[in-house]
Write a protein that holds these residues in place. Structure first.
Motif, PDB file in Angstrom:
ATOM      1  N   LYS A  90      -4.703  22.670  -3.890  1.00 32.24           N
ATOM      2  CA  LYS A  90      -5.744  22.061  -2.928  1.00 32.24           C
ATOM      3  C   LYS A  90      -5.131  22.661  -2.036  1.00 32.24           C
ATOM      4  O   LYS A  90      -6.169  23.171  -1.350  1.00 32.24           O
ATOM      5  N   ARG A  91      -4.254  23.373  -1.347  1.00 31.27           N
ATOM      6  CA  ARG A  91      -4.138  24.611  -0.802  1.00 31.27           C
ATOM      7  C   ARG A  91      -4.477  25.183  -1.070  1.00 31.27           C
ATOM      8  O   ARG A  91      -5.118  26.009   0.369  1.00 31.27           O
ATOM      9  N   ILE A  92      -4.747  26.380  -1.836  1.00 25.60           N
ATOM     10  CA  ILE A  92      -5.555  27.443  -2.708  1.00 25.60           C
ATOM     11  C   ILE A  92      -6.368  27.106  -2.258  1.00 25.60           C
ATOM     12  O   ILE A  92      -8.232  28.232  -1.707  1.00 25.60           O
ATOM     13  N   ALA A 134     -16.608  29.955  -5.548  1.00 25.48           N
ATOM     14  CA  ALA A 134     -16.055  29.974  -6.978  1.00 25.48           C
ATOM     15  C   ALA A 134     -14.677  29.095  -7.238  1.00 25.48           C
ATOM     16  O   ALA A 134     -13.913  28.859  -8.158  1.00 25.48           O
ATOM     17  N   VAL A 135     -13.861  30.486  -6.112  1.00 23.49           N
ATOM     18  CA  VAL A 135     -12.652  30.158  -6.637  1.00 23.49           C
ATOM     19  C   VAL A 135     -11.936  28.474  -6.324  1.00 23.49           C
ATOM     20  O   VAL A 135     -11.493  27.605  -6.772  1.00 23.49           O
ATOM     21  N   ALA A 136     -12.494  28.393  -5.003  1.00 23.61           N
ATOM     22  CA  ALA A 136     -12.626  27.216  -4.563  1.00 23.61           C
ATOM     23  C   ALA A 136     -12.698  25.998  -5.187  1.00 23.61           C
ATOM     24  O   ALA A 136     -11.792  25.038  -5.424  1.00 23.61           O
ATOM     25  N   VAL A 137     -13.987  25.885  -6.172  1.00 19.16           N
ATOM     26  CA  VAL A 137     -14.503  25.251  -6.734  1.00 19.16           C
ATOM     27  C   VAL A 137     -13.062  24.426  -8.126  1.00 19.16           C
ATOM     28  O   VAL A 137     -12.767  23.978  -8.356  1.00 19.16           O
ATOM     29  N   VAL A 138     -12.882  26.131  -8.720  1.00 23.00           N
ATOM     30  CA  VAL A 138     -11.759  25.955  -9.999  1.00 23.00           C
ATOM     31  C   VAL A 138     -10.417  25.715  -9.601  1.00 23.00           C
ATOM     32  O   VAL A 138     -10.052  24.580 -10.111  1.00 23.00           O
ATOM     33  N   THR A 139     -10.291  26.199  -8.019  1.00 21.56           N
ATOM     34  CA  THR A 139      -9.102  25.028  -8.160  1.00 21.56           C
ATOM     35  C   THR A 139      -9.143  23.710  -7.716  1.00 21.56           C
ATOM     36  O   THR A 139      -8.077  22.786  -7.958  1.00 21.56           O
TER      37      THR A 139
END
Length: 160
Positions: A90-92, A134-139
């Motif tokens: 979630k932090r990522i 995209a990284v935010a959605v995946v994480t």
């Protein structure tokens, strides 16, 4: 592949990304920036603001790598699906969104407020912003799934 081997591979990848990022931010970007200023002296007042924007944008990336490192430590302990990993993911997610938002707003400010950019650079930076989102959605999805798996694992441990 066992958990310790997986953790070692992930740590190696994280270290590789950190080294590449350091080389990019510490050597290549300043070198290309100085080369651009030598070829086009009219852009010399752009060098320091752009360098500052890029260095500030790198800080959340290293914080993301730090949280990824903490996840690999949990994986090595055979705690892949734990609440700590859900928190790290979630932090990522948050760091990635913050970095994407900052980079977009910094590009807008450099273009419209300070006249130190070009519309093509802003359009090109949208790809970087999209990758961050995209990284935010995946994480975020992984955080949710890891949290659910940790809850199921905890319930299973409590049943006889």
């Amino acid at each position: 592949m066992n958990q310790k081997n997986l953790s070692m591979w992930l740590k190696g990848i994280i270290l590789g990304i950190a080294v590449c990022g350091t080389m990019l931010c510490g050597l290549l970007i300043p070198m290309f920036g100085r080369d651009m200023v030598e070829r086009n002296p009219e852009f010399s007042h752009w060098f320091v603001p752009w360098l500052a924007v890029l260095w500030i944008a790198a800080v959340p990336c290293y914080l993301i790598l730090y949280n990824g490192w903490k996840i690999t430590i949990e994986i090595a302990k055979d705690h892949s699906f734990c609440m700590e990993n859900a928190v790290y993911l979630k932090r990522i997610c948050i760091l990635s969104l913050v970095d994407s938002g900052y980079f977009f707003l910094a590009n807008l400010a450099l273009l419209f407020l300070l006249n130190m950019s070009h519309p093509g650079v802003l359009l090109g930076s949208l790809f970087v912003d999209f990758a961050g989102v995209a990284v935010a959605v995946v994480t975020a999805v992984l955080s949710h799934l890891v949290q659910k798996a940790a809850e199921l694992q905890q319930e299973q441990e409590l049943t006889i």
